[in-house]
Scaffold this motif. Sequence first.
Motif, PDB file in Angstrom:
ATOM      1  N   ARG A 310     -10.291  -7.617   8.401  1.00  0.00           N
ATOM      2  CA  ARG A 310      -9.481  -8.500   9.239  1.00  0.00           C
ATOM      3  C   ARG A 310      -8.157  -8.859   8.571  1.00  0.00           C
ATOM      4  O   ARG A 310      -7.225  -9.298   9.228  1.00  0.00           O
ATOM      5  N   GLY A 311      -8.101  -8.743   7.264  1.00  0.00           N
ATOM      6  CA  GLY A 311      -6.871  -9.108   6.545  1.00  0.00           C
ATOM      7  C   GLY A 311      -6.082  -7.877   6.143  1.00  0.00           C
ATOM      8  O   GLY A 311      -5.262  -7.922   5.226  1.00  0.00           O
ATOM      9  N   ASP A 312      -6.334  -6.800   6.857  1.00  0.00           N
ATOM     10  CA  ASP A 312      -5.794  -5.494   6.517  1.00  0.00           C
ATOM     11  C   ASP A 312      -4.328  -5.503   6.111  1.00  0.00           C
ATOM     12  O   ASP A 312      -3.945  -4.922   5.104  1.00  0.00           O
ATOM     13  N   TYR A 313      -3.506  -6.182   6.894  1.00  0.00           N
ATOM     14  CA  TYR A 313      -2.054  -6.092   6.678  1.00  0.00           C
ATOM     15  C   TYR A 313      -1.616  -6.713   5.356  1.00  0.00           C
ATOM     16  O   TYR A 313      -0.566  -6.404   4.828  1.00  0.00           O
ATOM     17  N   LEU A 314      -2.483  -7.631   4.834  1.00  0.00           N
ATOM     18  CA  LEU A 314      -2.127  -8.257   3.555  1.00  0.00           C
ATOM     19  C   LEU A 314      -2.231  -7.264   2.401  1.00  0.00           C
ATOM     20  O   LEU A 314      -1.596  -7.434   1.377  1.00  0.00           O
ATOM     21  N   PHE A 315      -3.112  -6.272   2.585  1.00  0.00           N
ATOM     22  CA  PHE A 315      -3.465  -5.431   1.452  1.00  0.00           C
ATOM     23  C   PHE A 315      -2.538  -4.252   1.295  1.00  0.00           C
ATOM     24  O   PHE A 315      -2.868  -3.267   0.668  1.00  0.00           O
ATOM     25  N   ASP A 316      -1.401  -4.365   1.956  1.00  0.00           N
ATOM     26  CA  ASP A 316      -0.286  -3.496   1.661  1.00  0.00           C
ATOM     27  C   ASP A 316      -0.525  -2.037   1.991  1.00  0.00           C
ATOM     28  O   ASP A 316      -1.624  -1.537   1.942  1.00  0.00           O
ATOM     29  N   ASP A 317       0.537  -1.406   2.289  1.00  0.00           N
ATOM     30  CA  ASP A 317       0.576   0.009   2.548  1.00  0.00           C
ATOM     31  C   ASP A 317       1.717   0.531   1.690  1.00  0.00           C
ATOM     32  O   ASP A 317       2.738  -0.134   1.607  1.00  0.00           O
ATOM     33  N   PRO A 318       1.668   1.640   1.018  1.00  0.00           N
ATOM     34  CA  PRO A 318       0.652   2.689   1.090  1.00  0.00           C
ATOM     35  C   PRO A 318      -0.467   2.542   0.057  1.00  0.00           C
ATOM     36  O   PRO A 318      -1.331   3.405  -0.029  1.00  0.00           O
ATOM     37  N   ASN A 319      -0.464   1.439  -0.709  1.00  0.00           N
ATOM     38  CA  ASN A 319      -1.429   1.360  -1.810  1.00  0.00           C
ATOM     39  C   ASN A 319      -2.620   0.473  -1.482  1.00  0.00           C
ATOM     40  O   ASN A 319      -3.201  -0.139  -2.356  1.00  0.00           O
ATOM     41  N   LYS A 320      -3.002   0.396  -0.215  1.00  0.00           N
ATOM     42  CA  LYS A 320      -3.978  -0.640   0.099  1.00  0.00           C
ATOM     43  C   LYS A 320      -5.341  -0.397  -0.546  1.00  0.00           C
ATOM     44  O   LYS A 320      -6.064  -1.339  -0.812  1.00  0.00           O
ATOM     45  N   GLU A 321      -5.630   0.861  -0.835  1.00  0.00           N
ATOM     46  CA  GLU A 321      -6.920   1.109  -1.490  1.00  0.00           C
ATOM     47  C   GLU A 321      -6.932   0.572  -2.928  1.00  0.00           C
ATOM     48  O   GLU A 321      -7.981   0.441  -3.544  1.00  0.00           O
ATOM     49  N   LEU A 322      -5.752   0.286  -3.449  1.00  0.00           N
ATOM     50  CA  LEU A 322      -5.685  -0.253  -4.810  1.00  0.00           C
ATOM     51  C   LEU A 322      -5.760  -1.786  -4.824  1.00  0.00           C
ATOM     52  O   LEU A 322      -5.817  -2.391  -5.893  1.00  0.00           O
ATOM     53  N   SER A 323      -5.714  -2.396  -3.672  1.00  0.00           N
ATOM     54  CA  SER A 323      -5.638  -3.858  -3.624  1.00  0.00           C
ATOM     55  C   SER A 323      -7.013  -4.478  -3.841  1.00  0.00           C
ATOM     56  O   SER A 323      -7.937  -4.258  -3.066  1.00  0.00           O
ATOM     57  N   LEU A 324      -7.120  -5.282  -4.889  1.00  0.00           N
ATOM     58  CA  LEU A 324      -8.422  -5.841  -5.256  1.00  0.00           C
ATOM     59  C   LEU A 324      -8.919  -6.880  -4.250  1.00  0.00           C
ATOM     60  O   LEU A 324     -10.102  -7.196  -4.237  1.00  0.00           O
ATOM     61  N   GLY A 325      -8.013  -7.394  -3.406  1.00  0.00           N
ATOM     62  CA  GLY A 325      -8.434  -8.296  -2.338  1.00  0.00           C
ATOM     63  C   GLY A 325      -9.460  -7.656  -1.414  1.00  0.00           C
ATOM     64  O   GLY A 325     -10.237  -8.358  -0.766  1.00  0.00           O
ATOM     65  N   ARG A 326      -9.489  -6.329  -1.378  1.00  0.00           N
ATOM     66  CA  ARG A 326     -10.449  -5.620  -0.527  1.00  0.00           C
ATOM     67  C   ARG A 326     -11.895  -5.771  -0.990  1.00  0.00           C
ATOM     68  O   ARG A 326     -12.816  -5.538  -0.220  1.00  0.00           O
ATOM     69  N   ILE A 327     -12.086  -6.087  -2.247  1.00  0.00           N
ATOM     70  CA  ILE A 327     -13.460  -6.199  -2.750  1.00  0.00           C
ATOM     71  C   ILE A 327     -13.739  -7.589  -3.350  1.00  0.00           C
ATOM     72  O   ILE A 327     -14.640  -7.744  -4.162  1.00  0.00           O
ATOM     73  N   SER A 328     -12.964  -8.568  -2.911  1.00  0.00           N
ATOM     74  CA  SER A 328     -13.119  -9.913  -3.475  1.00  0.00           C
ATOM     75  C   SER A 328     -13.384 -10.934  -2.379  1.00  0.00           C
ATOM     76  O   SER A 328     -12.817 -10.828  -1.293  1.00  0.00           O
ATOM     77  N   PRO A 329     -14.217 -11.950  -2.660  1.00  0.00           N
ATOM     78  CA  PRO A 329     -14.384 -13.028  -1.683  1.00  0.00           C
ATOM     79  C   PRO A 329     -13.189 -13.979  -1.655  1.00  0.00           C
ATOM     80  O   PRO A 329     -13.097 -14.819  -0.781  1.00  0.00           O
ATOM     81  N   GLN A 330     -12.296 -13.850  -2.621  1.00  0.00           N
ATOM     82  CA  GLN A 330     -11.113 -14.707  -2.657  1.00  0.00           C
ATOM     83  C   GLN A 330      -9.911 -13.977  -2.078  1.00  0.00           C
ATOM     84  O   GLN A 330      -9.843 -12.760  -2.115  1.00  0.00           O
ATOM     85  N   CYS A 331      -8.926 -14.771  -1.612  1.00  0.00           N
ATOM     86  CA  CYS A 331      -7.627 -14.204  -1.232  1.00  0.00           C
ATOM     87  C   CYS A 331      -6.659 -14.568  -2.367  1.00  0.00           C
ATOM     88  O   CYS A 331      -6.292 -13.725  -3.155  1.00  0.00           O
TER      89      CYS A 331
END
Lengths: 461, 461
Positions: A310-331
């Motif tokens: 749901r917070g997809d847009y926060l996790f940046d493009d093109p490096n979104k797979e590198l964004s640790l927010g994807r695997i964290s309960p915190q923002c």
Amino acid sequence: MEPEEMEQLLQKILQDFRNTSSLHSGLNYDQIKSRLMPFTLDEPGGIDAVVKAIDAYLDTSVNTGHPGFLRAFWGPSEPASIVASLLTDVRNTTMHSFAVAPSATIIETEMIKAISDLAGFPGHGIFTTGGSNSNEMGFLCAREDALPGSSVNGLSGQNLRAFSSVEAHYSVDAAANMIGIGTDALIRIPCIDGKMDPQALNEAIIQEKQNGNLPFIILSTAGTTVRGSFDDLNAISEIAQKHGIWHHVDAAWGGAALFSNKHRNLLNGIEKADSFAFDAHKMIGSSMVCSAFLVHDESILSRTMSHTNRGDYLFDDPNKELSLGRISPQCGRRADALKLWFSWLEQGKKGLGERVNSCIDASKHLAHLVEEHPQLILVSFSFSNVCIRFTPHSNETIEQGNQRVRKVRNYLEDHAKCMVLDSILDNQLVIRFTASHPNVDKAATEEFLSNLIEANEKISL
Amino acid sequence: MEPEEMEQLLQKILQDFRNTSSLHSGLNYDQIKSRLMPFTLDEPGGIDAVVKAIDAYLDTSVNTGHPGFLRAFWGPSEPASIVASLLTDVRNTTMHSFAVAPSATIIETEMIKAISDLAGFPGHGIFTTGGSNSNEMGFLCAREDALPGSSVNGLSGQNLRAFSSVEAHYSVDAAANMIGIGTDALIRIPCIDGKMDPQALNEAIIQEKQNGNLPFIILSTAGTTVRGSFDDLNAISEIAQKHGIWHHVDAAWGGAALFSNKHRNLLNGIEKADSFAFDAHKMIGSSMVCSAFLVHDESILSRTMSHTNRGDYLFDDPNKELSLGRISPQCGRRADALKLWFSWLEQGKKGLGERVNSCIDASKHLAHLVEEHPQLILVSFSFSNVCIRFTPHSNETIEQGNQRVRKVRNYLEDHAKCMVLDSILDNQLVIRFTASHPNVDKAATEEFLSNLIEANEKISL
């Protein structure tokens, strides 16, 4: 506040780090409160108000670097950690996306790999907000593993059951509460000499299955809160595998042994677990908070944290797979990994391991002195935890012995000799000593012992 | 590391705070990684290794104090906050018990009261590990309120239902996931002009009740992530009360308006809510993390955190009722409240309010310029959030317009002009600008606007 003024204030605070100050102020709640006032102002109080607040805080807070600070699993921050913390504040960012925290993301990823290497783990995980949160992450991953899709669909009426020893930390109850199964769904397994009894564990799992419930996690403890005991990780992994249950290890306290060639064997078998918690802010000396959650299976974390879609847009493009927010309960999250990185760089695995060895040596020294002393009984010694009771006077009841422990503890604290916890062990109150920072060396243990004897003689029952 | 060496390193870091450095390094993942190496060492690297690490981090991390840092809701740490953070590190302690954190406990308690006073709340709550955690606390309290004893007994097959607007932050999904109901149990209510539609909310609650489900929480947003909209708190409180449902307000972003006499009215009705989240690390400028959870009913927090009874001995005697660990999901926790206290003391409510006014004024200035500009469309403006789209070229499709937004955003970032987010709004991509720190003033908005126009002209589609 101008940068120059800020630096003057930082200097003022650092003087305290160099000076030996008293253990605590001895003031009570109301006295401290009035010393700290005011708490808010409508009109600006300017730099003068901040100067007064610094003085008041230094005067009224506990000096955790004092050799008599023995209450807890931490002490003063490592200097390297203080440096890292200031760097984090000055370049203030949050860990949710690679775009805003590029270097901090890489450092955290590499620190996760480095801790994993020590434990024989493949290198996946995330820094969390503390040991309680790391244990909760183990519960969340285990829940998703046992009930795939439950992050989306919920528990759906399944009666999940968790298992830990009776001596596990209360964060296990916290995790059971928070993930929705309730604390009653946590089965506490008896211990033998502070270690979870594997046979009793196995029987409890079979019993719960027979009752129609769904066992989903065993939480072992590597370094229990009171005794410092290490559960038998090999034996428990075997049981977990046999029943197909997630095995999480709470190594928040004992994980420091990963750095020590001498004591690494305490954690034998951790490589077979599914996940574990490790706190660098305990014996390793990072300042509060520096906690990691490590996991074997990379995919389970993103499944467990699937809400982040749901917070997809926060996790940046093109490096979104590198964004640790994807695997964290915190923002929003601080770059805590820098603290461990700096200490590790400065002292090396070797230096951090020696730190651990020296804490355990100090405790061993104390345990030996206690054993020899006619007024004291060594109830247990494991890792750096030493549990002590007083030799009973003639006709002294257990309840009177408990009162003696409590009175001694209070006497020591009231006289600012030392701050140490009392804890219940086998239904009796004991003094729990731990060495977790370099100021608690062999000399400090001797000082502690003589204070203990003095207090035992001076208190009136 | 000796104290003198540590001070030299701190000086080195502070120079960066004074100097204007570039927005970001422009380096990619691999380049940053090799610049940061090594991550660990077996043998000690000493102070030289730390010096190199500081240089590498300063060179490769984002300068959040740059006027072009517009991606997020935070910026550089307030100087007073940096001072407070160092003090916290030097007197390193944890917030779980009054005994080890006497003054920090009083400061946190008083800061909770002070924020509560601004909102018309009675003064109960706890500092958390961030806005996501504060919202989760709202969910946990609401769960215990709807299902008394569920902290102990679990969800017991009840189908709980939560409600928030479609524009609420993804931490709402996180909370639904973590507390065991699953993200599908969160009903997203449509918005009118970015605000949750009260009528649609009321109908959704009735519908869920008819379906046999148990509505238990409405989460309103005061300052949405993309538009900066404020839900109508009075209207929603009325609905919550009518249905007997917990009303939590996510004011992590918009709560800063509590400090501003000019904009306080955005939060009208917050006093009727059951709980709310507020982040001082956003517009108020505390360094990461400084987040509070405020609640009306004092008793619900201790019921929700009833698992802490297992950790009884940690919470000290005779002051255990004062130990904040009793009402917190964390055990180890940093003394974050000091950061807000120091800023408040220095600047007063008046100064912090002016900070908020100035951010909103800057955004208002930009919104006005955008409205006037033939190449730009002002999609929305609320609080300090300005959402912008480009006037379409002839025959330009929505998809091509989206590509333009993404390309402009990347152009600006690649050329280190500014870092700004794009976001989906009404199925179209927009540029989302926010002012959240003093460096983003009116001049910065004009610079941003001219960069935006330059990028729009230079990109090729």
